[in-house]
Design a protein around this motif. Structure first.
Motif, mmCIF file in Angstrom:
data_model
loop_
_atom_site.group_PDB
_atom_site.id
_atom_site.type_symbol
_atom_site.label_atom_id
_atom_site.label_comp_id
_atom_site.label_asym_id
_atom_site.label_seq_id
_atom_site.Cartn_x
_atom_site.Cartn_y
_atom_site.Cartn_z
ATOM 1 N N ASP A 327 -25.049 119.867 -62.248
ATOM 2 C CA ASP A 327 -25.103 119.727 -60.795
ATOM 3 C C ASP A 327 -23.924 118.901 -60.304
ATOM 4 O O ASP A 327 -23.649 117.817 -60.822
ATOM 5 N N TYR A 328 -23.233 119.443 -59.312
ATOM 6 C CA TYR A 328 -22.141 118.708 -58.667
ATOM 7 C C TYR A 328 -22.437 118.704 -57.172
ATOM 8 O O TYR A 328 -22.303 119.727 -56.501
ATOM 9 N N ASN A 329 -22.871 117.555 -56.673
ATOM 10 C CA ASN A 329 -23.168 117.399 -55.245
ATOM 11 C C ASN A 329 -24.090 118.498 -54.713
ATOM 12 O O ASN A 329 -23.868 119.055 -53.636
ATOM 13 N N GLY A 330 -25.133 118.813 -55.501
ATOM 14 C CA GLY A 330 -26.125 119.767 -55.038
ATOM 15 C C GLY A 330 -25.829 121.218 -55.365
ATOM 16 O O GLY A 330 -26.610 122.101 -55.007
ATOM 17 N N HIS A 331 -24.711 121.473 -56.051
ATOM 18 C CA HIS A 331 -24.356 122.844 -56.441
ATOM 19 C C HIS A 331 -24.300 122.921 -57.969
ATOM 20 O O HIS A 331 -23.771 122.029 -58.631
ATOM 21 N N THR A 332 -24.828 123.987 -58.522
ATOM 22 C CA THR A 332 -24.697 124.223 -59.955
ATOM 23 C C THR A 332 -23.289 124.724 -60.239
ATOM 24 O O THR A 332 -22.846 125.715 -59.646
#
Length: 363
Positions: A327-332
């Motif tokens: 996860d990067y800031n709410g995005h996979t």
């Protein structure tokens, strides 16, 4: 605080601290130890405080900071340029060789008769004090107007003496021209930066009658690049072409004197196809500098700043260096697993090349 244009600063800092579990702390340390081996350079940051705990973090991770000044008349808490300069130079001198200064000039003196002479004198004084670059900020193009009411663009002939002076000293221009696409609308609640422009209408160009388009602003940047082929220019924030790396590729092919930094825009890379971004970074491996755009100033504590830098450095290293899915800031996202030679350039060598003087050992 990191200036991602996504979250209020206090909330962003709280999330960085609260959301980190002991296991994640262990992972973070592993990533940071790997990054530290490259002697990373954060080519885009803003620091107007000095603190031994923060300096210890720089030493711990072999991190070098490029401390960038800018003049913001819209932010009530922003320091005037002279106070910024004094605080930044104090930080640089306290950082034990782990920081360099990028100076700027006050664009709001543009219509004064002595503007050019005063700007150049101030810039050259900072060069004498060790500054390695000069920043031109987004208010040139997006806010500043001349005495006739026309927007002043970065390629305005009246700014030419400043650019010639920078080039004559073998320094670099760091150009932050324009903003993410959503600043020009239409509103898109799914856009990475939508909340920022919803709460900062001063930079929401869709709401400003007669405001220049993003295309117009970037075209003036390109004319500057063409007019000064011997001037090194680093486009901040992926050159404000964050929506598609193909746009950066076209600029690189056209202007060999142009590079970009990643400041506060790695998230924009993560939502593009991983294979495309990876191929771009390998093909143009000499043209991209790593930067965070994190700020340490005001009432913020050193502990908060250290936590934020370590969190962001570890997260970005994981994205660029590993093949993980996470996860990067709410995005996979899927890690790019860049080759070691490319990682070395991204995190260190490109800054040394495009910002001469940032690494005293290379002088």
């Amino acid at each position: 605080m990191i200036r991602t244009n996504q979250l209020p600063r206090a909330l962003a800092a709280a999330l960085l601290i609260v959301a980190t579990t002991p296991a994640q702390q262990s992972d973070r340390s592993t990533y940071l130890h790997s990054l530290a081996a490259l002697h990373p350079i954060d080519a885009h940051a803003h620091i107007w405080k000095s603190d031994p705990a923060f300096t210890a973090m720089l030493e711990r991770w072999n991190l070098h900071i490029v401390d960038i000044l800018y003049v913001d008349d819209k932010q009530p808490t922003a320091l005037p340029l002279e106070q910024q300069r004094t605080a930044a130079l104090a930080f640089v001198r306290s950082a034990h060789g782990h920081a360099s200064l990028c100076t700027t000039f006050d664009p709001f003196r543009f219509s004064q008769p002595d503007f050019i002479q005063s700007a150049i004198a101030s810039i050259n004084k900072d060069f004498a004090d060790g500054a390695i670059a000069v920043k031109v900020w987004k208010n040139v193009g997006m806010e500043l107007k001349d005495s006739t009411g026309r927007y002043v663009m970065v390629d305005d002939p009246r700014l030419e003496p400043i650019y010639r002076d920078i080039q004559s000293h073998n320094k670099t221009l760091i150009a932050h021209q324009a903003e993410p696409d959503v600043a020009w609308g239409p509103p898109d609640p799914k856009a990475l930066d939508s909340s920022y422009y919803a709460t900062h209408p001063e930079w929401n160009m869709e709401k400003i009658p007669g405001a220049p388009s993003k295309r117009t602003i970037l075209a003036t940047r390109d004319r500057l690049l063409a007019r000064h082929p011997g001037l090194r220019v680093v486009g901040a924030h992926l050159g404000s072409m964050e929506s598609d790396v193909d746009l950066d590729a076209k600029a690189f092919d056209r202007y060999p004197n142009f590079a970009i930094d990643t400041g506060a825009r790695v998230a924009h890379l993560t939502i593009q196809p991983s294979s495309k971004v990876r191929a771009f970074l390998i093909k143009y491996q000499d043209r991209v500098l790593y930067g965070t755009d994190i700020e340490f100033s005001g009432d913020e504590t050193a502990k908060t700043a250290v936590d934020e830098w370590e969190q962001q450095l570890a997260l970005d290293w994981r994205y660029f260096a590993t093949a993980d899915t996470f996860d990067y800031n709410g995005h996979t996202v899927h890690g790019l697993n860049l080759p070691p030679a490319v990682l070395k350039k991204l995190f260190h060598s490109n800054a040394v090349h495009w910002l001469p003087g940032v690494d005293p050992s290379k002088d």
